[in-house]
Design a protein around this motif. Sequence first.
Motif, PDB file in Angstrom:
ATOM      1  N   ARG A  78       0.794  -1.183   0.000  1.00 22.94           N
ATOM      2  CA  ARG A  78       0.000   0.000   0.000  1.00 22.94           C
ATOM      3  C   ARG A  78       0.854   1.272   0.000  1.00 22.94           C
ATOM      4  O   ARG A  78       0.535   2.248  -0.672  1.00 22.94           O
ATOM      5  CB  ARG A  78      -0.834  -0.103   1.321  1.00 22.94           C
ATOM      6  N   ASP A 203       5.580   2.944  10.680  1.00 23.91           N
ATOM      7  CA  ASP A 203       4.960   2.182   9.591  1.00 23.91           C
ATOM      8  C   ASP A 203       4.484   3.166   8.520  1.00 23.91           C
ATOM      9  O   ASP A 203       3.538   3.933   8.737  1.00 23.91           O
ATOM     10  CB  ASP A 203       3.788   1.363  10.130  1.00 23.91           C
ATOM     11  N   GLY A 205       2.914   2.845   5.686  1.00 21.10           N
ATOM     12  CA  GLY A 205       1.530   2.687   5.209  1.00 21.10           C
ATOM     13  C   GLY A 205       0.542   3.283   6.203  1.00 21.10           C
ATOM     14  O   GLY A 205      -0.406   3.982   5.826  1.00 21.10           O
TER      15      GLY A 205
END
Length: 212
Positions: A78, A203, A205
């Motif tokens: 993603r 993270d 994403g």
Amino acid sequence: MQTLAVDHPLVAHKLTTLRDVRTDSPTFRRLADELVTLLAYEATRDVRVTDVEVQTPVTRTHGVQLASPKPLVVPILRAGLGMLDGMTRLLPTAEVGFLGMVRDEGTLQAETYASRLPDDLSGRQCYVLDPMLATGGTLAAAIRLLLDRGADDVTALCLLAAPEGLRFLEDAFAGTRAPIRVVTAGLDERLNERGFIVPGLGDAGDRLYGVV
Ligand SMILES: O=P(O)(O)OC[C@H]1O[C@H](OP(=O)(O)OP(=O)(O)O)[C@H](O)[C@@H]1O
Ligand SMILES: O=c1cc[nH]c(=O)[nH]1
Ligand SMILES: [Mg+2]
């Protein structure tokens, strides 16, 4: 394999704000977009061009245009989607393929859940977009897929890279004939026990799109 850590004060400035835990998603998305355009300038240094003639208002002269076949840009979903607009802004005629990959946070193994790529990539220059090069498992699998379809030149654009991931890619593609490059905005210190880049940015994403 060649690695280039782009050393530029604007890149360092934007990367610092990107790392900041207080940076919200809209700002994170804008900074990621701006950083990719700066990285793309270096990453496309070897993009293939052909000679052309052009008529200016004054005279005819020589120039270049992007060669055929067109470059292929491949964001890894993603988080890589957050880099796509910044890349295609600089390479508007490139085609775009997609790879969906997710890392199992327990085993740190990458799994491919979606693939939409041309079957034949013979003679294509490919630009893979993934903000985080951590263990290198995700990027190695993506590059392998492209090489298996005939890509003969692969450049990965990453916002951050860990030394462990770069070593993994070096070993995975040692002796590969096709040139493979990694262009990154930052070369970080190490991975922690959960496979996260340190100091990193968390993270990517989740910071772009929210926690899932
Ligand atoms: O180098 P590795 O150790 O393989 O880790 C890097 C991968 O991990 C993250 O994706 P994630 O699995 O979190 O998926 P997401 O983009 O959907 O968040 C990141 O965007 C890379 O694709
Ligand atoms: O630090 C890391 C490592 C993997 N994936 C991320 O998004 N961040
Ligand atoms: Mg993630």
